[in-house]
Write a protein that holds these residues in place. Structure first.
Motif, short mmCIF file in Angstrom:
data_model
loop_
_atom_site.label_atom_id
_atom_site.label_comp_id
_atom_site.label_asym_id
_atom_site.label_seq_id
_atom_site.Cartn_x
_atom_site.Cartn_y
_atom_site.Cartn_z
N MET A 1 -3.76 29.22 -11.82
CA MET A 1 -3.54 30.59 -11.35
C MET A 1 -4.05 30.77 -9.92
SD MET A 1 -4.57 34.19 -13.08
CE MET A 1 -3.75 35.61 -12.43
N SER A 2 -4.84 29.86 -9.41
CA SER A 2 -5.46 30.07 -8.11
C SER A 2 -4.50 29.91 -6.92
CB SER A 2 -6.67 29.16 -7.94
OG SER A 2 -6.36 27.86 -8.30
N GLU A 3 -3.23 29.58 -7.17
CA GLU A 3 -2.27 29.55 -6.09
C GLU A 3 -2.10 30.96 -5.51
OE1 GLU A 3 1.48 27.96 -7.30
OE2 GLU A 3 0.54 26.26 -8.27
N ASN A 4 -2.00 31.03 -4.21
CA ASN A 4 -1.78 32.30 -3.51
C ASN A 4 -2.96 33.27 -3.61
OD1 ASN A 4 0.84 31.39 -2.84
ND2 ASN A 4 1.59 32.13 -4.81
N PHE A 5 -4.11 32.79 -4.04
CA PHE A 5 -5.30 33.64 -4.10
C PHE A 5 -6.30 33.16 -3.04
CE2 PHE A 5 -3.48 34.65 -8.13
CZ PHE A 5 -3.90 35.94 -8.41
N GLU A 6 -6.78 34.08 -2.24
CA GLU A 6 -7.78 33.76 -1.23
C GLU A 6 -9.17 33.81 -1.89
OE1 GLU A 6 -9.79 36.01 2.61
OE2 GLU A 6 -7.89 36.74 1.83
N THR A 7 -9.93 32.74 -1.72
CA THR A 7 -11.29 32.71 -2.25
C THR A 7 -12.18 33.57 -1.36
OG1 THR A 7 -10.96 30.50 -3.15
CG2 THR A 7 -13.24 31.24 -2.87
N ILE A 8 -12.98 34.41 -2.00
CA ILE A 8 -13.86 35.33 -1.27
C ILE A 8 -15.26 35.26 -1.86
CG2 ILE A 8 -13.21 37.29 -2.72
CD1 ILE A 8 -13.44 39.07 -0.23
N GLU A 9 -16.26 35.43 -1.03
CA GLU A 9 -17.65 35.49 -1.50
C GLU A 9 -17.94 36.91 -1.98
OE1 GLU A 9 -19.66 32.82 -1.68
OE2 GLU A 9 -17.97 31.65 -0.92
N LYS A 10 -18.77 37.02 -3.02
CA LYS A 10 -19.05 38.36 -3.57
C LYS A 10 -19.69 39.29 -2.54
CE LYS A 10 -23.48 37.57 -5.81
NZ LYS A 10 -23.72 36.28 -5.21
N GLU A 11 -20.41 38.71 -1.58
CA GLU A 11 -21.06 39.52 -0.55
C GLU A 11 -20.05 40.24 0.35
OE1 GLU A 11 -23.78 36.50 -2.08
OE2 GLU A 11 -21.80 36.29 -1.19
N SER A 12 -18.80 39.78 0.37
CA SER A 12 -17.77 40.39 1.21
C SER A 12 -16.97 41.48 0.49
CB SER A 12 -16.79 39.32 1.70
OG SER A 12 -17.47 38.34 2.43
N ILE A 13 -17.15 41.58 -0.81
CA ILE A 13 -16.33 42.52 -1.61
C ILE A 13 -16.55 43.96 -1.18
CG2 ILE A 13 -15.98 43.45 -3.94
CD1 ILE A 13 -16.37 40.56 -4.97
N HIS A 14 -17.77 44.32 -0.79
CA HIS A 14 -18.04 45.72 -0.42
C HIS A 14 -17.22 46.17 0.80
CE1 HIS A 14 -20.72 43.87 2.53
NE2 HIS A 14 -20.66 45.02 3.18
N THR A 15 -16.66 45.25 1.55
CA THR A 15 -15.86 45.62 2.73
C THR A 15 -14.39 45.87 2.38
OG1 THR A 15 -15.29 43.34 3.31
CG2 THR A 15 -17.36 44.24 4.22
N LEU A 16 -13.99 45.54 1.16
CA LEU A 16 -12.58 45.66 0.76
C LEU A 16 -12.23 47.09 0.37
CD1 LEU A 16 -12.31 42.47 -1.48
CD2 LEU A 16 -11.82 42.68 0.97
N LYS A 17 -10.94 47.41 0.47
CA LYS A 17 -10.43 48.71 0.04
C LYS A 17 -9.53 48.48 -1.17
CE LYS A 17 -10.60 51.03 4.53
NZ LYS A 17 -11.92 50.60 4.71
N PHE A 18 -9.70 49.32 -2.18
CA PHE A 18 -8.96 49.16 -3.43
C PHE A 18 -8.11 50.39 -3.72
CE2 PHE A 18 -12.72 46.48 -3.93
CZ PHE A 18 -12.14 45.27 -4.32
N PRO A 19 -6.78 50.22 -3.86
CA PRO A 19 -5.93 51.34 -4.29
C PRO A 19 -6.28 51.75 -5.72
CG PRO A 19 -4.62 49.54 -3.36
CD PRO A 19 -6.02 49.03 -3.53
N HIS A 20 -5.86 52.93 -6.12
CA HIS A 20 -6.17 53.44 -7.46
C HIS A 20 -5.16 52.99 -8.52
CE1 HIS A 20 -9.45 55.86 -5.98
NE2 HIS A 20 -8.67 56.30 -5.01
N ILE A 21 -4.04 52.41 -8.11
CA ILE A 21 -3.00 51.99 -9.04
C ILE A 21 -3.42 50.72 -9.76
CG2 ILE A 21 -0.59 51.22 -9.19
CD1 ILE A 21 -0.16 52.82 -6.55
N ASP A 22 -3.17 50.67 -11.08
CA ASP A 22 -3.52 49.49 -11.86
C ASP A 22 -2.57 48.35 -11.52
OD1 ASP A 22 -4.19 47.62 -13.94
OD2 ASP A 22 -4.90 49.29 -15.15
N VAL A 23 -3.11 47.14 -11.38
CA VAL A 23 -2.28 45.97 -11.08
C VAL A 23 -1.55 45.47 -12.32
CG1 VAL A 23 -3.59 45.18 -9.09
CG2 VAL A 23 -4.25 44.40 -11.37
N LEU A 24 -2.00 45.90 -13.51
CA LEU A 24 -1.34 45.53 -14.75
C LEU A 24 -0.60 46.73 -15.32
CD1 LEU A 24 -4.22 43.51 -16.49
CD2 LEU A 24 -2.34 42.62 -15.11
N THR A 25 0.55 46.46 -15.92
CA THR A 25 1.31 47.55 -16.55
C THR A 25 1.47 47.34 -18.05
OG1 THR A 25 3.38 46.41 -15.99
CG2 THR A 25 2.61 48.11 -14.46
#
Length: 93
Positions: A1-25
């Motif tokens: 599953m790791s194809e097309n996924f960028e690896t990120i350190e947990k310390e960087s997560i606080h800088t990300l922006k998250f939409p309110h829409i669920d990625v799963l339907t």
């Protein structure tokens, strides 16, 4: 599953922006996500085991390897109080 996924350190997560829409339907996938996260929390608290969390922010798909310390109704809480909205998580393994 790791194809097309960028690896990120947990310390960087606080800088990300998250939409309110669920990625799963799919209701089954949403239920499985909750079960997997509850298992990850138990492993994190009992054995300090790390898991991979595959998620999406507002820009791309990402993966982080970390320990889950707590769950709320809306957020997965990682070490140092970092959080990922549950509705943005695709899978945890």
């Amino acid at each position: 599953m790791s194809e097309n996924f960028e690896t990120i350190e947990k310390e960087s997560i606080h800088t990300l922006k998250f939409p309110h829409i669920d990625v799963l339907t799919d209701k089954e996938a949403i239920s499985q996500r909750k079960t997997d996260l509850e298992r990850a929390q138990a492993l994190g608290n009992l054995e300090h085991s790390k898991i991979k969390i595959y998620f999406e922010d507002n820009e791309s798909k990402k993966v982080v390897e970390t320990t889950v310390w707590a769950l709320t109704d809306d957020i997965v809480v990682l070490k140092q109080g970092v959080g990922i909205p549950i509705n943005r998580i695709l899978k945890s393994i």
